[in-house]
Design an enzyme around this catalytic site. Structure first.
Site, PDB file in Angstrom:
ATOM      1  N   SER A  61       0.562  -1.175  -0.061  1.00 16.32           N
ATOM      2  CA  SER A  61       0.094   0.065   0.092  1.00 16.32           C
ATOM      3  C   SER A  61       0.715   1.282   0.002  1.00 16.32           C
ATOM      4  O   SER A  61       1.974   1.308   0.438  1.00 16.32           O
ATOM      5  CB  SER A  61      -0.866   0.012   1.254  1.00 16.32           C
ATOM      6  OG  SER A  61      -1.819  -0.973   1.249  1.00 16.32           O
TER       7      SER A  61
HETATM    8  N1  SAH Z   1      -0.540  -4.243   4.158  1.00 20.04           N
HETATM    9  C1  SAH Z   1      -0.121  -4.806   2.991  1.00 20.04           C
HETATM   10  C2  SAH Z   1      -1.241  -4.862   1.636  1.00 20.04           C
HETATM   11  C3  SAH Z   1      -1.202  -6.050   0.779  1.00 20.04           C
HETATM   12  S1  SAH Z   1      -2.518  -5.779  -0.558  1.00 20.04           S
HETATM   13  C4  SAH Z   1       1.104  -4.181   2.117  1.00 20.04           C
HETATM   14  O1  SAH Z   1       1.075  -2.964   2.545  1.00 20.04           O
HETATM   15  O2  SAH Z   1       2.002  -5.067   1.725  1.00 20.04           O
HETATM   16  C5  SAH Z   1      -3.702  -6.508   0.406  1.00 20.04           C
HETATM   17  C6  SAH Z   1      -3.487  -8.215   0.693  1.00 20.04           C
HETATM   18  O3  SAH Z   1      -4.608  -8.793   1.022  1.00 20.04           O
HETATM   19  C7  SAH Z   1      -2.991  -8.940  -0.540  1.00 20.04           C
HETATM   20  O4  SAH Z   1      -1.642  -9.605  -0.366  1.00 20.04           O
HETATM   21  C8  SAH Z   1      -3.970  -9.960  -0.661  1.00 20.04           C
HETATM   22  O5  SAH Z   1      -3.559 -11.405  -0.951  1.00 20.04           O
HETATM   23  C9  SAH Z   1      -4.481 -10.208   0.860  1.00 20.04           C
HETATM   24  N2  SAH Z   1      -5.976 -10.817   0.835  1.00 20.04           N
HETATM   25  C10 SAH Z   1      -6.993 -10.501   0.130  1.00 20.04           C
HETATM   26  N3  SAH Z   1      -8.090 -11.151   0.525  1.00 20.04           N
HETATM   27  C11 SAH Z   1      -7.654 -11.859   1.660  1.00 20.04           C
HETATM   28  C12 SAH Z   1      -8.401 -12.773   2.816  1.00 20.04           C
HETATM   29  N4  SAH Z   1      -9.677 -13.026   2.523  1.00 20.04           N
HETATM   30  N5  SAH Z   1      -7.663 -13.171   3.645  1.00 20.04           N
HETATM   31  C13 SAH Z   1      -6.298 -12.666   3.992  1.00 20.04           C
HETATM   32  N6  SAH Z   1      -5.784 -11.963   3.102  1.00 20.04           N
HETATM   33  C14 SAH Z   1      -6.373 -11.700   2.127  1.00 20.04           C
END
Ligand code: SAH
Length: 215
Positions: A61
């Protein structure tokens, strides 16, 4: 590239100038080496004002969004928090600086493995991860003193609210597939207070109480 200088510039221009005030959040952002959470080829862009790809169509993000979400949790340092969407592990590391223990769930094993490699290297021993559908939360470890969802949901996953301690906050983007509103939901003795914070764009929360998996 001088990553320390880039990090300081990011904190001043992207966080402080936009109103991030919590000193602990600022301290954590000055400390955590964001460039280690992206692949080698993207390191020079790691402190830019945007999200970056981390593989499998997911993103790390935008720094400001991570800071805003963390500030909204109102942590003091002794809390147990739950993060849904470990992704790169960057926000996990920031939370590990702000709380006592962090539980983080990611649905994609590949991302969790990469995140754990960096978190271990940086010695964040107060983080526990698991690979599963985070929309169910982590009941055995509940209640949590803060829950942050880093992917967008069409609705508030009820189980996450159930697993939140009274007076604590759930921070989550809710809305359409490509445009959402960030909400801060505070659990009251009875019911919840819901506050809309800002417009945002996150990748989809895919799972039982999120979006259906289209792959
Ligand atoms: N805070 C992280 C954001 C990653 S994007 C960063 O800054 O790196 C959001 C993430 O949520 C992705 O990696 C995606 O695979 C995950 N995600 C989506 N649906 C999900 C679920 N039901 N349970 C766990 N993770 C999930």
């Amino acid at each position: 590239m001088d990553f320390d200088a880039a990090r300081e510039k990011m904190v001043l221009e992207q966080l402080v100038d936009r109103g991030i005030k919590n000193q602990e959040v600022i301290r954590a952002f000055l400390k955590v080496p964001r460039h280690l959470f992206v692949e080698q080829a993207l390191r020079e862009r790691a402190y830019g004002d945007y999200p970056l790809p981390i593989g499998l169509n997911q993103t790390i993000s935008q720094p400001y969004m991570v800071a805003l979400m963390c500030e909204l949790l109102e942590l003091k340092g002794n809390e147990k928090v739950l993060e849904i969407g470990t992704g790169s592990g960057y926000e996990t590391a920031i939370l590990a600086e702000l709380a006592e223990r962090v539980f983080s769930i990611e649905r994609l094993d590949f991302l969790t493995q990469n995140a754990l490699t960096v978190l271990d290297k940086l010695k964040y021993n107060n983080v526990v991860t698991k690979v599963t559908d985070g929309t169910y939360g982590w009941r055995e470890e509940s209640p949590f003193d803060g829950i942050v969802v880093t992917a967008a949901s069409p609705q508030i996953p009820k189980r996450l609210l159930d697993q939140l301690a009274v007076k604590r906050h759930l921070v989550i983007p809710i809305g359409e597939a490509f445009s959402q509103t960030l909400f801060k939901i505070t659990k009251a003795e009875k019911g919840f207070d819901t506050k809309s914070i800002t417009g945002c764009v996150f990748v989809k929360l895919i799972g039982k109480y999120g979006w259906e998996n289209e792959n």
